[in-house]
Design a protein around this motif. Sequence first.
Motif, PDB file in Angstrom:
ATOM      1  N   LEU A  82      29.227  48.772  31.485  1.00  5.95           N
ATOM      2  CA  LEU A  82      30.576  48.558  30.966  1.00  5.95           C
ATOM      3  C   LEU A  82      30.902  47.076  31.080  1.00  5.95           C
ATOM      4  O   LEU A  82      30.727  46.474  32.137  1.00  5.95           O
ATOM      5  CB  LEU A  82      31.609  49.378  31.744  1.00  5.95           C
ATOM      6  N   MET A  83      31.362  46.494  29.977  1.00  5.28           N
ATOM      7  CA  MET A  83      31.765  45.087  29.935  1.00  5.28           C
ATOM      8  C   MET A  83      33.250  45.086  29.592  1.00  5.28           C
ATOM      9  O   MET A  83      33.634  45.465  28.484  1.00  5.28           O
ATOM     10  CB  MET A  83      30.949  44.345  28.873  1.00  5.28           C
ATOM     11  N   THR A  84      34.056  44.695  30.561  1.00  6.30           N
ATOM     12  CA  THR A  84      35.508  44.826  30.427  1.00  6.30           C
ATOM     13  C   THR A  84      36.216  43.503  30.146  1.00  6.30           C
ATOM     14  O   THR A  84      37.442  43.473  30.077  1.00  6.30           O
ATOM     15  CB  THR A  84      36.083  45.435  31.721  1.00  6.30           C
ATOM     16  N   SER A  85      35.476  42.429  29.943  1.00  7.71           N
ATOM     17  CA  SER A  85      36.055  41.090  29.754  1.00  7.71           C
ATOM     18  C   SER A  85      36.972  41.033  28.547  1.00  7.71           C
ATOM     19  O   SER A  85      36.745  41.704  27.547  1.00  7.71           O
ATOM     20  CB  SER A  85      34.945  40.060  29.545  1.00  7.71           C
ATOM     21  N   ASP A  86      37.975  40.170  28.642  1.00 10.08           N
ATOM     22  CA  ASP A  86      38.808  39.955  27.459  1.00 10.08           C
ATOM     23  C   ASP A  86      38.227  38.860  26.569  1.00 10.08           C
ATOM     24  O   ASP A  86      38.477  38.837  25.377  1.00 10.08           O
ATOM     25  CB  ASP A  86      40.268  39.670  27.826  1.00 10.08           C
ATOM     26  N   VAL A 140      34.688  48.461  21.653  1.00 10.04           N
ATOM     27  CA  VAL A 140      35.941  49.223  21.622  1.00 10.04           C
ATOM     28  C   VAL A 140      37.122  48.272  21.787  1.00 10.04           C
ATOM     29  O   VAL A 140      36.965  47.148  22.266  1.00 10.04           O
ATOM     30  CB  VAL A 140      35.967  50.315  22.719  1.00 10.04           C
ATOM     31  N   ALA A 141      38.294  48.724  21.411  1.00  4.07           N
ATOM     32  CA  ALA A 141      39.480  47.872  21.415  1.00  4.07           C
ATOM     33  C   ALA A 141      40.170  47.757  22.771  1.00  4.07           C
ATOM     34  O   ALA A 141      40.847  46.771  23.038  1.00  4.07           O
ATOM     35  CB  ALA A 141      40.481  48.373  20.371  1.00  4.07           C
ATOM     36  N   ASN A 142      39.998  48.770  23.633  1.00  5.29           N
ATOM     37  CA  ASN A 142      40.762  48.767  24.882  1.00  5.29           C
ATOM     38  C   ASN A 142      40.134  49.731  25.899  1.00  5.29           C
ATOM     39  O   ASN A 142      39.153  50.409  25.597  1.00  5.29           O
ATOM     40  CB  ASN A 142      42.224  49.135  24.610  1.00  5.29           C
ATOM     41  N   LEU A 143      40.741  49.773  27.060  1.00  9.18           N
ATOM     42  CA  LEU A 143      40.227  50.612  28.144  1.00  9.18           C
ATOM     43  C   LEU A 143      40.219  52.095  27.763  1.00  9.18           C
ATOM     44  O   LEU A 143      39.254  52.804  28.062  1.00  9.18           O
ATOM     45  CB  LEU A 143      41.045  50.394  29.419  1.00  9.18           C
ATOM     46  N   GLN A 144      41.261  52.562  27.104  1.00 13.44           N
ATOM     47  CA  GLN A 144      41.309  53.981  26.727  1.00 13.44           C
ATOM     48  C   GLN A 144      40.159  54.340  25.793  1.00 13.44           C
ATOM     49  O   GLN A 144      39.500  55.370  25.973  1.00 13.44           O
ATOM     50  CB  GLN A 144      42.654  54.337  26.077  1.00 13.44           C
ATOM     51  N   TRP A 161      28.506  47.518  36.283  1.00 10.25           N
ATOM     52  CA  TRP A 161      29.365  46.419  35.841  1.00 10.25           C
ATOM     53  C   TRP A 161      28.823  45.178  36.517  1.00 10.25           C
ATOM     54  O   TRP A 161      28.637  45.174  37.742  1.00 10.25           O
ATOM     55  CB  TRP A 161      30.801  46.697  36.268  1.00 10.25           C
ATOM     56  N   ILE A 162      28.578  44.128  35.752  1.00 12.56           N
ATOM     57  CA  ILE A 162      28.019  42.894  36.290  1.00 12.56           C
ATOM     58  C   ILE A 162      28.832  41.725  35.765  1.00 12.56           C
ATOM     59  O   ILE A 162      29.011  41.594  34.545  1.00 12.56           O
ATOM     60  CB  ILE A 162      26.536  42.723  35.882  1.00 12.56           C
ATOM     61  N   GLY A 163      29.306  40.878  36.654  1.00 11.05           N
ATOM     62  CA  GLY A 163      30.055  39.708  36.201  1.00 11.05           C
ATOM     63  C   GLY A 163      30.803  39.038  37.327  1.00 11.05           C
ATOM     64  O   GLY A 163      30.766  39.459  38.482  1.00 11.05           O
ATOM     65  N   SER A 164      31.494  37.984  36.961  1.00  6.08           N
ATOM     66  CA  SER A 164      32.363  37.297  37.915  1.00  6.08           C
ATOM     67  C   SER A 164      33.589  38.160  38.157  1.00  6.08           C
ATOM     68  O   SER A 164      34.179  38.681  37.205  1.00  6.08           O
ATOM     69  CB  SER A 164      32.794  35.936  37.360  1.00  6.08           C
ATOM     70  N   VAL A 165      33.956  38.297  39.403  1.00  2.00           N
ATOM     71  CA  VAL A 165      35.097  39.138  39.753  1.00  2.00           C
ATOM     72  C   VAL A 165      36.345  38.251  39.693  1.00  2.00           C
ATOM     73  O   VAL A 165      36.854  37.762  40.706  1.00  2.00           O
ATOM     74  CB  VAL A 165      34.897  39.800  41.134  1.00  2.00           C
ATOM     75  N   ILE A 166      36.779  38.027  38.459  1.00  4.41           N
ATOM     76  CA  ILE A 166      37.933  37.177  38.163  1.00  4.41           C
ATOM     77  C   ILE A 166      38.811  37.903  37.159  1.00  4.41           C
ATOM     78  O   ILE A 166      38.381  38.880  36.531  1.00  4.41           O
ATOM     79  CB  ILE A 166      37.497  35.788  37.606  1.00  4.41           C
ATOM     80  N   ASP A 167      40.049  37.432  36.997  1.00  2.00           N
ATOM     81  CA  ASP A 167      40.997  38.111  36.107  1.00  2.00           C
ATOM     82  C   ASP A 167      40.455  38.313  34.702  1.00  2.00           C
ATOM     83  O   ASP A 167      40.581  39.400  34.142  1.00  2.00           O
ATOM     84  CB  ASP A 167      42.314  37.330  36.028  1.00  2.00           C
ATOM     85  N   ARG A 168      39.857  37.274  34.105  1.00  2.00           N
ATOM     86  CA  ARG A 168      39.389  37.339  32.719  1.00  2.00           C
ATOM     87  C   ARG A 168      38.359  38.448  32.496  1.00  2.00           C
ATOM     88  O   ARG A 168      38.250  39.007  31.415  1.00  2.00           O
ATOM     89  CB  ARG A 168      38.811  35.979  32.314  1.00  2.00           C
ATOM     90  N   LYS A 169      37.620  38.808  33.539  1.00  2.00           N
ATOM     91  CA  LYS A 169      36.596  39.853  33.425  1.00  2.00           C
ATOM     92  C   LYS A 169      37.173  41.264  33.626  1.00  2.00           C
ATOM     93  O   LYS A 169      36.487  42.244  33.416  1.00  2.00           O
ATOM     94  CB  LYS A 169      35.469  39.621  34.437  1.00  2.00           C
ATOM     95  N   ARG A 170      38.415  41.331  34.076  1.00  2.00           N
ATOM     96  CA  ARG A 170      39.136  42.590  34.283  1.00  2.00           C
ATOM     97  C   ARG A 170      38.352  43.617  35.105  1.00  2.00           C
ATOM     98  O   ARG A 170      38.115  44.761  34.663  1.00  2.00           O
ATOM     99  CB  ARG A 170      39.554  43.174  32.942  1.00  2.00           C
ATOM    100  N   PRO A 171      37.962  43.253  36.314  1.00  2.00           N
ATOM    101  CA  PRO A 171      37.196  44.199  37.147  1.00  2.00           C
ATOM    102  C   PRO A 171      37.980  45.463  37.508  1.00  2.00           C
ATOM    103  O   PRO A 171      37.372  46.502  37.771  1.00  2.00           O
ATOM    104  CB  PRO A 171      36.849  43.377  38.388  1.00  2.00           C
ATOM    105  N   LYS A 172      39.294  45.382  37.486  1.00  2.00           N
ATOM    106  CA  LYS A 172      40.089  46.578  37.808  1.00  2.00           C
ATOM    107  C   LYS A 172      39.882  47.673  36.774  1.00  2.00           C
ATOM    108  O   LYS A 172      40.064  48.852  37.083  1.00  2.00           O
ATOM    109  CB  LYS A 172      41.575  46.218  37.909  1.00  2.00           C
ATOM    110  N   TYR A 173      39.475  47.308  35.560  1.00  2.00           N
ATOM    111  CA  TYR A 173      39.204  48.316  34.541  1.00  2.00           C
ATOM    112  C   TYR A 173      38.054  49.229  34.984  1.00  2.00           C
ATOM    113  O   TYR A 173      38.065  50.422  34.694  1.00  2.00           O
ATOM    114  CB  TYR A 173      38.847  47.663  33.209  1.00  2.00           C
ATOM    115  N   LEU A 174      37.074  48.655  35.669  1.00  2.00           N
ATOM    116  CA  LEU A 174      35.981  49.495  36.151  1.00  2.00           C
ATOM    117  C   LEU A 174      36.508  50.514  37.156  1.00  2.00           C
ATOM    118  O   LEU A 174      36.106  51.676  37.143  1.00  2.00           O
ATOM    119  CB  LEU A 174      34.862  48.666  36.788  1.00  2.00           C
ATOM    120  N   LEU A 175      37.428  50.076  38.008  1.00  2.00           N
ATOM    121  CA  LEU A 175      38.002  50.995  38.994  1.00  2.00           C
ATOM    122  C   LEU A 175      38.803  52.096  38.305  1.00  2.00           C
ATOM    123  O   LEU A 175      38.795  53.247  38.754  1.00  2.00           O
ATOM    124  CB  LEU A 175      38.861  50.226  39.996  1.00  2.00           C
TER     125      LEU A 175
END
Length: 184
Positions: free
Chosen positions: A82-86, A125-129, A11-25
Amino acid sequence: REKKEIKNIIWIGSVIDRKRPKYLLECAKAFPDLQFTMIGDGDKSQEIVAIIEKENLINVKYLGRIPNERVYKELENADLLLMTSDKEGLPKVIGEAMMSSVPSIYINECYTVDYIQDGVNGYGVANLQEMQDKLQYLLDNPAEYQKMSKNAFDTIQKYRWTQLIKEYETYFEECLKKYRKNKE
């Protein structure tokens, strides 16, 4: 290197809310046998480190901000991005990953990546699941993962500078021919 199976997720990106880093966890919790690497920094960095420690996520390596050369080395060792940004513009990190035969799964909630062909060289994909479901599918089907990895590398080749410069040269030569023809 040729990719055989998924062991290392990046996972590579800014660790900010919009990037949703918690999704990686969340993915790291769901797949404890895989190694997860997080690269980047931002206002949520301390919170992410605290969660990793508190929840004893020994399969997560948080590197923070590192030089580009090291990012590329990490990509060489990665198997999936994995790119988790909204929201994203044109995420060049996906292209950089593809140069290392690393396909991506990204959440396409508010954007699409033009050069990702869903199921061919990555997934939108549409979401974390759904992200976790696609990851599980690739784990269960290594031959599909291998094809996707190869396709990711093959797709990005037309965006290499050596290829693009040829297209620019052809375009400008055609423009020059038209200009000269109009001058006659």
